[in-house]
Design an enzyme around this catalytic site. Structure first.
Site, PDB file in Angstrom:
ATOM      1  N   THR A   1       0.820  -1.213   0.000  1.00 16.63           N
ATOM      2  CA  THR A   1       0.000   0.000   0.000  1.00 16.63           C
ATOM      3  C   THR A   1       0.853   1.263   0.000  1.00 16.63           C
ATOM      4  OG1 THR A   1      -1.830  -1.118   1.042  1.00 16.63           O
ATOM      5  CG2 THR A   1      -1.747   1.248   1.368  1.00 16.63           C
TER       6      THR A   1
ATOM      7  N   SER B   1       1.403  -7.581  -0.646  1.00 16.34           N
ATOM      8  CA  SER B   1       2.209  -8.524   0.146  1.00 16.34           C
ATOM      9  C   SER B   1       1.538  -9.875   0.346  1.00 16.34           C
ATOM     10  CB  SER B   1       2.607  -7.905   1.485  1.00 16.34           C
ATOM     11  OG  SER B   1       1.520  -7.834   2.365  1.00 16.34           O
TER      12      SER B   1
ATOM     13  N   THR C   1       1.574  -4.304   4.287  1.00 15.68           N
ATOM     14  CA  THR C   1       1.452  -4.552   5.732  1.00 15.68           C
ATOM     15  C   THR C   1       0.869  -5.928   6.070  1.00 15.68           C
ATOM     16  OG1 THR C   1      -0.732  -3.510   5.795  1.00 15.68           O
ATOM     17  CG2 THR C   1       1.175  -2.099   6.262  1.00 15.68           C
ATOM     18  N   ASP C   2       0.161  -6.545   5.097  1.00 20.58           N
ATOM     19  CA  ASP C   2      -0.543  -7.788   5.439  1.00 20.58           C
ATOM     20  C   ASP C   2       0.387  -8.917   5.882  1.00 20.58           C
ATOM     21  OD1 ASP C   2      -3.010  -6.658   5.011  1.00 20.58           O
ATOM     22  OD2 ASP C   2      -3.235  -7.416   2.970  1.00 20.58           O
TER      23      ASP C   2
END
Ligand code: ASP
Length: 328
Positions: free
Chosen positions: A15, A61, A93-94
């Protein structure tokens, strides 16, 4: 004259490099903008920073996998021999917490390796990427970050790659170390370290990925009320090791216990973790009644999976594997 700092940015997408409709925080495409464009969004860096950039991949990710992890770790290990002072990795971030832990176990350098990302795309109102990246670059040049293992810099906080987890689905303060909180804080470009992880990492880790092309397959299964026992058979037919995301302190039914005992004959290690996210899963004779089963201690399922997979590259002894869960 102050010394100069060579920081190398490895961009993987996410992101932070996302773009979409102006002002909106949703409905964007992750990994859309190049690292060169990304650094143009930064507040000015002092002249003594020499920033170089490299695009490793440009993905959401959720597309990160063991092949990418291995090439990223190898790249850092190779570049760490050069005059680079520190590394910053931009990442979605995932799965950022998983990559941070994998690198914490496999990079062979004491130089700072800092992961960061963003919860809002670059085109959103109040995008959080520029400040996160600005702080990560500064942290990568700090002597205090040297030898601390892989770190995550996010939303004014510093986390250890070992303990960090994503804990919020959309807010900008999306990471934490659960019970342990954080290692310290960032305020503008200054860092304030308060804690340190005692888990073994980087140069002291026994894992050598230099000649690996894939990691042994380890799968995670969730136990929940009424979970069917044949799920264990299915995954055991595919994977070399299993992690169970159990209830409470790593619990599951009597039928699952019995099935795990059977998996000992097939030489499949089973790590007992918990879905709770706080506390510890420790030894319990009711569960560790078969030699192939041991607790994850403080690792959540997604990180226990990484450690078991790396453990399988160096040993087939269940005792040695369990020791690694106490050490790393
Ligand atoms: N789905 C995005 C990713 O992990 C989310 C983010 O980066 O915040 O790439």
């Amino acid at each position: 004259m102050s010394r100069s700092y060579h920081i190398h940015l490895l961009a993987t997408g996410g992101t932070i490099a996302g773009a979409g409709k102006a002002g909106r925080t949703s409905g964007y495409k992750a990994g859309s903008i190049s690292p060169d464009l990304l650094i143009k969004t930064l507040p000015p860096l002092p002249d003594y920073f020499h920033l170089t950039v490299e695009q490793i991949c440009s993905v959401d990710s959720n597309e990160i996998n063991d092949v990418l992890w291995l090439s990223l770790a190898r790249r850092i290990n190779e570049l760490a021999k050069s005059d680079i002072d520190g590394f910053v990795i931009t990442h979605g971030t995932d799965t950022l917490d998983e990559t941070a832990y994998f690198l914490n176990l496999t990079v062979k350098t004491e130089k700072p390796v800092i992961l960061t990302g963003a919860m809002r795309p670059s085109t959103a109102t109040s995008a959080d990427g520029p400040l996160n990246l600005f702080q990560a670059i500064h942290l990568a040049a700090k002597p205090e970050a040297f030898g601390k293992g892989v770190l995550v810099c996010f939303c004014d906080s510093i986390y250890s790659g070992r303990d960090v987890q994503k804990v919020n689905t959309y807010k900008t303060d999306a990471f934490n170390e659960q019970d342990l909180s954080c290692l310290g804080y960032m305020r503008d470009e200054d860092c304030y370290f308060l804690n340190e992880s005692l888990a073994v990492h980087t140069t002291a880790s026994c894992f050598d990925i230099s000649s690996l092309t894939r990691l042994p397959r380890v799968d995670i299964l969730s136990f929940y009320a009424g979970a069917p026992v044949d799920a264990l058979d299915f995954y055991a037919s595919k994977a070399q090791g299993l992690v169970i995301s159990g209830t409470g302190s790593g619990n599951y039914s009597a039928a699952w216990k019995e099935k795990i005992r059977e998996l000992a004959d097939r030489h499949i290690p089973v790590v007992r973790a918990s879905r709770i996210g706080h506390g510890i899963v420790s030894r319990d004779p009711h569960f560790e009644s078969s030699e192939n089963c041991f607790p994850s201690y403080t690792l959540p399922p997604q990180k226990a999976r990484i450690l078991l997979s790396l453990a399988l590259t160096v040993t087939s002894s269940y005792q040695e594997m369990e020791q690694m869960f106490r050490k790393y």
